[in-house]
Design an enzyme around this catalytic site. Structure first.
Site, short mmCIF file in Angstrom:
data_model
loop_
_atom_site.label_atom_id
_atom_site.label_comp_id
_atom_site.label_asym_id
_atom_site.label_seq_id
_atom_site.Cartn_x
_atom_site.Cartn_y
_atom_site.Cartn_z
N THR A 152 0.91 -1.15 0.00
CA THR A 152 0.00 0.00 0.00
C THR A 152 0.94 1.19 0.00
O THR A 152 2.03 1.13 0.59
CB THR A 152 -0.91 0.04 1.25
OG1 THR A 152 -0.09 0.11 2.41
CG2 THR A 152 -1.79 -1.20 1.33
N HIS A 153 0.54 2.26 -0.68
CA HIS A 153 1.42 3.44 -0.86
C HIS A 153 2.75 3.04 -1.51
O HIS A 153 3.75 3.72 -1.35
CB HIS A 153 1.70 4.14 0.48
CG HIS A 153 0.48 4.36 1.31
ND1 HIS A 153 -0.24 5.53 1.27
CD2 HIS A 153 -0.18 3.54 2.18
CE1 HIS A 153 -1.29 5.43 2.10
NE2 HIS A 153 -1.28 4.23 2.65
N SER A 274 17.80 -0.55 -26.62
CA SER A 274 18.11 0.85 -26.79
C SER A 274 19.19 0.98 -27.86
O SER A 274 20.05 0.11 -27.98
CB SER A 274 18.63 1.42 -25.47
OG SER A 274 19.45 2.55 -25.71
N LYS A 280 20.19 -2.33 -22.26
CA LYS A 280 18.76 -2.08 -22.04
C LYS A 280 17.85 -3.15 -22.65
O LYS A 280 18.06 -3.63 -23.75
CB LYS A 280 18.35 -0.72 -22.64
CG LYS A 280 18.86 0.46 -21.88
CD LYS A 280 18.42 0.52 -20.42
CE LYS A 280 16.96 0.88 -20.27
NZ LYS A 280 16.71 2.27 -20.61
N ASN A 282 13.76 -2.97 -22.71
CA ASN A 282 12.67 -2.12 -22.26
C ASN A 282 11.30 -2.80 -22.36
O ASN A 282 11.03 -3.50 -23.34
CB ASN A 282 12.65 -0.82 -23.08
CG ASN A 282 13.92 0.00 -22.87
OD1 ASN A 282 14.47 0.02 -21.77
ND2 ASN A 282 14.39 0.65 -23.92
N GLU A 287 4.49 -0.32 -21.51
CA GLU A 287 4.61 1.15 -21.54
C GLU A 287 3.67 1.75 -22.58
O GLU A 287 3.00 2.76 -22.34
CB GLU A 287 6.05 1.55 -21.89
CG GLU A 287 7.04 1.33 -20.78
CD GLU A 287 8.45 1.70 -21.23
OE1 GLU A 287 8.95 2.74 -20.80
OE2 GLU A 287 9.03 0.95 -22.03
N GLN A 319 -21.46 12.62 -37.90
CA GLN A 319 -20.48 11.95 -38.75
C GLN A 319 -19.14 11.82 -38.01
O GLN A 319 -18.33 10.94 -38.31
CB GLN A 319 -20.30 12.73 -40.05
CG GLN A 319 -19.34 12.08 -41.02
CD GLN A 319 -19.48 12.64 -42.43
OE1 GLN A 319 -20.50 12.45 -43.06
NE2 GLN A 319 -18.47 13.36 -42.88
N1 ARG Z 1 -21.93 10.06 -43.64
C1 ARG Z 1 -23.00 10.38 -42.78
C2 ARG Z 1 -22.62 10.10 -41.33
O1 ARG Z 1 -21.63 9.51 -41.13
C3 ARG Z 1 -24.21 9.57 -43.11
C4 ARG Z 1 -25.51 10.24 -42.77
C5 ARG Z 1 -25.66 11.46 -43.57
N2 ARG Z 1 -26.92 12.04 -43.40
C6 ARG Z 1 -27.19 13.27 -43.81
N3 ARG Z 1 -28.37 13.73 -43.58
N4 ARG Z 1 -26.27 14.03 -44.36
O2 ARG Z 1 -23.28 10.44 -40.40
#
Ligand code: ARG
Length: 459
Positions: A152-153, A274, A280, A282, A287, A319
Site C-alpha cells: 500500500t502506498h 536501446s 537495455k 525495455n 509502456e 459523422q
Molecule cells: N456520412 C453520414 C454520417 O456519417 C451519413 C448520414 C448522412 N446524413 C445526412 N443527412 N447528411 O453520419
C-alpha cells in the site's frame, strides 16, 4: 444524389471536407447486410417485387466481392460508404438499384451500420478478454504458493501470494466484460425504419428487419434512433475502463521488470532494446499500453462533447462519431491482444519475490494479531509491535531475525512459538484463510470458482 435542388456543383474542398468515405468504408460489410435486410423486408411487404429484391441482393453481394478483392473504386465525391455502394449498385443493376433507398434515409442507415459494426467488435473484444482472463488464471494457478510483498502506498505492507495478485487483475476484467455485455444489449437495437427522422409512409415491418439482422428489438422512437450515439459513448466508457485497468497492470509490470524489483521477466519477444545503451531491455508493450490509455479516454470525451449540444434529430456533427469510436475499438483490441499473448509468457522470479517479502517488516501485522490472540487490545498490540519494528530498523533486522529475548523486551506474552505462528511468510499468508483472502488454499479455490464464472460469463 441530391442534384435536383442545387444550381452549382459542390466546391471541391467542401466535398472532401464533408466526406466520410475515407473512414466509414470500414463498415461496408454491415452496410451491405443492412441493405439486404431492408430490401428483403421491402419485398415482404410488397414495396419491391421479389425479382427486384433478388437483383438488389445479387448486386450487393457482387459489390461486396469487389470491395474485398480491392477492385472497388471508392469515390470521395460520393461522400460516404452508403452512397458509394448505392451508386455502384445502380451502375450494375440499373433502375432497380435506385429503389433500394425507398423508405430509408442515410440517417437510419448509418445508425444501423454503426450498431452492427460495434456489435461485431464487442464480440471480438469479449473473446480477447476471455483469452486474457484464462491466461491470468493459468499463471495464477502456477503461483498459488509464490509469495511476494503486497503494497500500500507502494511501501511493503503484508505478504501476498502472486496468484492472489493476479486474481485481482482477473476481477477487474470480469467487470469489464460484464460492462461490455451490458452495453451490447443497448447497441443491439434496430434504427432502420426511422428514415430521416419521422418514420416512413411505407407499410414497413421493422420487427422483420430486426430479426433478419439479429437485433434484439427495434429502437422505439424514430427521432431518438437517428440521433443519439449514447451506445457508442457507453462503449467508449467501457473501453476506457479496460484501458485504465490494463494501464495499471502495465505500471506494475514496468516496475516489476526494473533492476530494482526484478520480480518478473517479460520474454524478449515483447521487449525492445536501446540504440545507445547496450544493456537495455525495455518493457515497451506495457509502456505503450499505459500510454495508449490516454487516447481512449480522449475518444470518450470527444464523443460526449460531440453529442452534448445537439438538438434532435440527426445533425452532421454525428459523422464525427466514427473516428473516436474506431480508435477506441482498435486501441482496446490491440492492447488486449498484446496482453493476452504476454501474460502467459511472464516468468516470475520466485526467489527474488520472496526475498523482497522478507524485507520491509511485512509480518508486523501478524505479530500484532498474535498478541491480540493472547488478550492484548489491538491498539496496544500495534504500539508494542511499532517499538519492535523500531529496534529492527536500528539493527537492520527483520522481526524474524530478532532474538526471542529482544522481542520479549516489548511484551512478555511473546513466546518461542511466535517465529512459526506469526513471523514466517507462510504463516502470514496461510492465516488469511477466508473468501477473498490471500492464502494458497483460498487462491486455489478462487481459481476453481473463476473457471466456472468464466463459463457463465461467456455462455
Ligand atoms: N456520412 C453520414 C454520417 O456519417 C451519413 C448520414 C448522412 N446524413 C445526412 N443527412 N447528411 O453520419
Amino acid at each position: 444524389m441530391w442534384g435536383g435542388r442545387f444550381s452549382e456543383a459542390t466546391d471541391a474542398f467542401v466535398a472532401e471536407f464533408t466526406a466520410s468515405v475515407q473512414f466509414d468504408q470500414r463498415f461496408y460489410k454491415q452496410d451491405i447486410a443492412g441493405s439486404i435486410a431492408h430490401a428483403t423486408m421491402l419485398a415482404k411487404v410488397g414495396v419491391l417485387t421479389e425479382a427486384e429484391r433478388d437483383d438488389i441482393i445479387e448486386g450487393l453481394s457482387t459489390i461486396r466481392s469487389e470491395i474485398e478483392a480491392g477492385t472497388f473504386e471508392w469515390r470521395i465525391d460520393l461522400e460516404d460508404v452508403h452512397m458509394n455502394i448505392e451508386s455502384r449498385l445502380t451502375q450494375r443493376i440499373g433502375i432497380t438499384g435506385k429503389k433500394l433507398h425507398t423508405g430509408r434515409s442515410r440517417n437510419d442507415q448509418v445508425a444501423t451500420d454503426i450498431r452492427l459494426y460495434l456489435r461485431d467488435e464487442i464480440d471480438d473484444i469479449l473473446k480477447l478478454l476471455e483469452r486474457l482472463q484464462k491466461g491470468l488464471l493459468g499463471l495464477a494457478a502456477k503461483n498459488v504458493n509464490t509469495i511476494m510483498p503486497g503494497f500500500t502506498h507502494l511501501q511493503t505492507a503484508q505478504p501476498v501470494t502472486f496468484g492472489h495478485h493476479l486474481l485481482a487483475w482477473f476481477e477487474m476484467l470480469v467487470r469489464d466484460s460484464e460492462r461490455l455485455q451490458d452495453c451490447r444489449k443497448r447497441v443491439n437495437r434496430l434504427p432502420l425504419g426511422s428514415a430521416a427522422l419521422a418514420g416512413t409512409t411505407y407499410p414497413i415491418d421493422r420487427a422483420y428487419t430486426a430479426e433478419l439482422l439479429g437485433f434484439e428489438a427495434v429502437c422505439e422512437n424514430s427521432l431518438d434512433a437517428v440521433s443519439d450515439r449514447d451506445f457508442a459513448i457507453e462503449f467508449n466508457a467501457a473501453a476506457s475502463l479496460i484501458m485504465m485497468h490494463l494501464s495499471r497492470m502495465s505500471e506494475e509490470l514496468i516496475l516489476w521488470t526494473s533492476a530494482q524489483f526484478k520480480f518478473v521477466n517479460i520474454p524478449d519477444r515483447f521487449c525492445t532494446g536501446s540504440s545507445i545503451m547496450p544493456q537495455k531491455k525495455n518493457p515497451d508493450v506495457p509502456e505503450l499500453i499505459r500510454g495508449k490509455s490516454g487516447r481512449v479516454f480522449g475518444d470518450l470525451i470527444s464523443l460526449l462533447t460531440l453529442m452534448k449540444g445537439q438538438p434532435l434529430a440527426y445533425n452532421k456533427d454525428n459523422q464525427e462519431d466514427k473516428e473516436p469510436l474506431f480508435d477506441a475499438i482498435d486501441t482496446v483490441r490491440g492492447s488486449l491482444m498484446a496482453f493476452a499473448d504476454m501474460i502467459p509468457a511472464l516468468v516470475p522470479n520466485i526467489e527474488i519475490m520472496r526475498e523482497a517479502a522478507l524485507r520491509g517488516f511485512s509480518t508486523a501485522t501478524d505479530l500484532a494479531d498474535y498478541l491480540v490472540k493472547k488478550g492484548v487490545a489491538f491498539r496496544d498490540a500495534h504500539e508494542i509491535v511499532g517499538k519492535a519494528v523500531a529496534l529492527g530498523v536500528a539493527e537492520e533486522k527483520d522481526l524474524s531475525e530478532l532474538t526471542l529475548e529482544q522481542l520479549q523486551q516489548f511484551s512478555d506474552l511473546i513466546t518461542a512459538d511466535v517465529f512459526d505462528k506469526a513471523l514466517t511468510l507462510e504463516a502470514s499468508v496461510n492465516a488469511r484463510d477466508h473468501i477473498g483472502g490471500t492464502s494458497p488454499k483460498q487462491v486455489e479455490a478462487a481459481i476453481a470458482r473463476a473457471h466456472k464464472r468464466l463459463e457463465q460469463l461467456y455462455a
